[in-house]
Design a protein around this motif. Structure first.
Motif, PDB file in Angstrom:
ATOM      1  N   LEU B  30       0.269  -1.528  -0.157  1.00 12.16           N
ATOM      2  CA  LEU B  30      -0.107  -0.045  -0.101  1.00 12.16           C
ATOM      3  C   LEU B  30       0.601   1.526   0.172  1.00 12.16           C
ATOM      4  CD1 LEU B  30      -2.777  -0.985   2.269  1.00 12.16           C
ATOM      5  CD2 LEU B  30      -2.968  -0.635   0.233  1.00 12.16           C
ATOM      6  N   GLN B  31       1.833   1.202   0.238  1.00 10.34           N
ATOM      7  CA  GLN B  31       3.132   2.055   0.298  1.00 10.34           C
ATOM      8  C   GLN B  31       2.813   3.161  -1.521  1.00 10.34           C
ATOM      9  OE1 GLN B  31       5.039   3.585   2.476  1.00 10.34           O
ATOM     10  NE2 GLN B  31       5.538   1.626   4.149  1.00 10.34           N
ATOM     11  N   PRO B  33       0.592   4.511  -4.666  1.00  5.62           N
ATOM     12  CA  PRO B  33      -0.093   5.207  -5.050  1.00  5.62           C
ATOM     13  C   PRO B  33      -1.215   4.465  -5.583  1.00  5.62           C
ATOM     14  CG  PRO B  33       1.743   6.792  -4.867  1.00  5.62           C
ATOM     15  CD  PRO B  33       2.243   5.283  -4.511  1.00  5.62           C
ATOM     16  N   GLU B  34      -0.707   3.829  -6.824  1.00  2.99           N
ATOM     17  CA  GLU B  34      -1.749   3.086  -7.380  1.00  2.99           C
ATOM     18  C   GLU B  34      -1.665   1.691  -6.756  1.00  2.99           C
ATOM     19  OE1 GLU B  34       1.954   5.098  -9.759  1.00  2.99           O
ATOM     20  OE2 GLU B  34       1.942   4.188  -7.824  1.00  2.99           O
ATOM     21  N   GLN B  36      -2.745   2.011  -3.946  1.00  5.10           N
ATOM     22  CA  GLN B  36      -3.841   2.240  -3.341  1.00  5.10           C
ATOM     23  C   GLN B  36      -4.931   2.796  -3.712  1.00  5.10           C
ATOM     24  OE1 GLN B  36      -2.897   5.801  -1.048  1.00  5.10           O
ATOM     25  NE2 GLN B  36      -0.897   5.192   0.394  1.00  5.10           N
ATOM     26  N   GLN B  37      -5.158   3.055  -4.694  1.00  2.92           N
ATOM     27  CA  GLN B  37      -6.179   3.500  -5.848  1.00  2.92           C
ATOM     28  C   GLN B  37      -7.104   1.704  -5.831  1.00  2.92           C
ATOM     29  OE1 GLN B  37      -7.455   6.491  -7.410  1.00  2.92           O
ATOM     30  NE2 GLN B  37      -6.304   7.162  -5.888  1.00  2.92           N
ATOM     31  N   LEU B  38      -6.246   1.262  -6.644  1.00  2.00           N
ATOM     32  CA  LEU B  38      -6.447  -0.076  -6.820  1.00  2.00           C
ATOM     33  C   LEU B  38      -7.030  -0.621  -5.856  1.00  2.00           C
ATOM     34  CD1 LEU B  38      -6.181  -2.799  -9.367  1.00  2.00           C
ATOM     35  CD2 LEU B  38      -3.664  -3.186  -8.484  1.00  2.00           C
ATOM     36  N   TYR B  39      -6.554  -0.784  -4.496  1.00  2.00           N
ATOM     37  CA  TYR B  39      -7.575  -1.347  -3.016  1.00  2.00           C
ATOM     38  C   TYR B  39      -9.365  -0.571  -3.231  1.00  2.00           C
ATOM     39  CZ  TYR B  39      -8.262  -0.932   1.735  1.00  2.00           C
ATOM     40  OH  TYR B  39      -9.191  -1.450   2.716  1.00  2.00           O
ATOM     41  N   TYR B  40      -8.990   0.483  -3.371  1.00  2.00           N
ATOM     42  CA  TYR B  40      -9.934   0.818  -3.405  1.00  2.00           C
ATOM     43  C   TYR B  40     -11.352   0.537  -4.117  1.00  2.00           C
ATOM     44  CZ  TYR B  40      -8.967   4.096   0.391  1.00  2.00           C
ATOM     45  OH  TYR B  40      -8.628   4.292   1.292  1.00  2.00           O
TER      46      TYR B  40
END
Lengths: 216, 335
Positions: B30-31, B33-34, B36-40
């Protein structure tokens, strides 16, 4: 449980950061039309966002707050702030990520306020929609949600029913007592016990989050 | 076995079944940014497959539309039939007169378009607006409302001072907005609440119903939803504090019955109250300034309230018109 061979398809590929911001090989068009809509008519853009994400946003929020009314308030507030601050003009990353992040943070803030009457940390500066989160914040929220689920799930059956009828359906104590044919006092004590377990949990989580925040 | 971070793992994570080691991997993943987008993206997909609640997005969108500000309708000037009988020259004169009237009208719009209701020191007034909403104005307060506004869906008023609102809920769910100090907006659908917009702080206490508070912070506008029993203080700079008290509406609106309730209220705050409601300038000596008052007093005017305070504490009053000096009679006594 083994990892099935089908997962090859969904493994993470290196993602290109194009001018249009985030693009994903799996869903190339998902937000393209929404972005186009915002360029010409923000009302239409919001309508598309509602259609695409409203239900899922409510779903994600209610796992924290367990109340339909509060959930609808929170998601409504997020959209309202999104509009009022014209975030749709500033954002370059996905609307989806921003909305989900915002809703989860507000749900957490609500719980903090409701159960420990303390002012929560502002974990998300909504005016900077593209800002990168601390992985810890994301994971702590996941952990909190998991523990809330555990607590409710392991309540004795009657207590669980009472809690859900009260909080999720918004029924009054009197109604619940009558429907389940139990004492009014029993209803109250079930709810009080559930809330106090949640309160204890929140206090622990708050300390953990605070620690994480301070060690940035 | 090397764990790959993919949708399936995240789904297991959302179910709450990931092991601590897997969570560590996620933390590192999760470090980026991309990611994090994928996480959501995957979170939304998971929620879609496991909905917890049935909602109506269209209905919610309609409510959203009602909540956002609507642009005012432009004024249309219709030519009057009488002009047909006029000479051509008179047409231009009429046009310029209309322009002049519109300009003067626009410049003085606050005067003739707005209706102002003001109370004097020590005066309490109750009014009913054209939609049935009841407003009780406390002393030294001013309420401004548009003369025509209540014929249109948006009901807006401007408040300086303190007032209690009992807003009527319209069948079309029209919103009612109160503009108070610090650019605070209180948006309601039908409810009872008190707004105190004195000095540099706006305080809202909700008795019944539901209210949405909007106030500007540094970079954005924050919104808060209030439920009965909640109170919120917004001070200059957009700092908001909120709390909840067991419903005791008598406390917030006691002034309607000339009743003042204090709960460990510091004397300086009472001095402010005397100034706000009665126009008295009160000076306290240092000993009195540290005292706190608890109790309920009935007082129709400043004299009665001062009298009550005199009897409660052992104090001397030196009064010169609107200026009042309060001294404790034993200056060596510290609270």
């Amino acid at each position: 449980m083994g990892v099935s061979s089908q997962t090859l398809q969904t493994s993470v590929k290196p993602l290109a950061m194009g001018d249009s911001g985030f693009s994903d090989a799996n869903e190339p068009d998902a937000e393209y039309f929404i972005r186009q809509a915002f360029a010409t008519d923000p009302h239409k853009g919001c309508e598309l966002l509602f259609r695409a994400y409203y239900r899922d946003l409510c779903s994600t929020a209610i796992r924290f707050v367990y109340s339909r009314q509060v959930t609808e308030d929170i998601v409504g507030e997020v959209f309202l702030a999104f509009w009022t601050n014209r975030t749709y003009e500033k954002i370059t990353t996905s609307y989806r990520a921003y909305l989900f992040r915002s809703v989860r943070n507000r749900a957490y803030n609500y719980l903090k306020f409701e159960l420990s009457r303390s002012r929560p940390l502002e974990l998300f500066d909504e005016s900077d929609p593209d800002s990168v989160q601390q992985p810890d914040h994301i994971l702590q929220l996941d952990e909190l949600r998991r523990q809330i689920n555990e607590i409710i799930r392991t309540l004795p059956m009657q207590a669980q029913r009472v809690f859900i009828m009260s909080r999720f359906d918004g029924r009054s104590h009197a109604e619940i007592a009558q429907e389940l044919q139990i004492n009014h006092k029993t209803v109250e004590s079930h709810i009080t016990r559930a809330l106090s377990s949640l309160r204890v949990l929140l206090r622990q989580e708050f300390c953990l989050l605070l620690f994480g925040y301070l060690t940035l | 076995m090397k764990t790959v971070i993919n949708k399936e793992l995240l789904f297991i994570h959302f179910e709450g079944r990931t092991t601590p080691l897997q969570i560590e991997l996620l933390r590192e993943w999760l470090q980026t940014p991309e990611h994090q987008q994928l996480y959501y993206q995957w979170l939304q997909e998971w929620e879609r497959q496991h909905p917890q609640i049935i909602t109506d997005a269209d209905d919610a969108y309609q409510q959203f539309l009602q909540q956002i500000d609507t642009t005012p309708q432009p004024v249309v000037v219709r030519p009057i039939a009488m002009w047909n009988r006029w000479r051509p020259g008179a047409y231009w004169m009429a046009a310029s007169v209309v322009l002049l009237l519109l300009t003067v009208g626009y410049l003085t719009r606050d005067y003739w378009m707005m209706r102002t209701i003001a109370t004097d020191y020590g005066e309490i007034r109750s009014i009913v607006l054209s939609d049935g909403t009841r407003v009780t104005l406390n002393a030294n307060s001013e309420l401004q409302l548009s003369r025509f506004a209540f014929l249109t869906p948006s009901r807006e008023v401007f408040l300086k001072g303190e007032a209690e609102f009992a807003v009527v809920h319209t069948s079309a769910h029209d919103q009612f907005k109160v503009h108070a100090a610090n650019d605070v907006e209180v948006v309601v659908l039908g409810t009872e609440f008190v707004v105190n917009a004195r000095r540099n702080t706006t305080r809202v206490e909700l008795t019944k119903g539901k209210v949405q508070l909007r106030y500007p912070t540094q970079d954005q506008i924050s919104t808060l939803t209030m439920r009965p029993g909640d109170w919120v203080n917004v001070s200059a700079g957009g700092k908001a504090k909120r709390g909840h008290q067991v419903l005791e509406p008598a406390v917030a609106t006691g002034w309607k019955n000339y009743e003042y309730t204090f709960q460990r209220t510091p004397m300086p705050e009472i001095a402010d109250l005397l100034n706000d409601n009665f126009g008295l300038t009160v000076q306290l000596d240092s000993a009195l300034a540290r005292r706190k008052v608890t109790g309920t007093f009935h007082a129709h005017n400043a004299d009665e309230l001062l009298q009550a305070l005199i009897e409660l504490f052992d104090i001397e009053v030196v009064r010169d018109g609107k200026a009042v000096q309060l001294k404790s009679s034993d200056p060596n006594q510290i609270q």
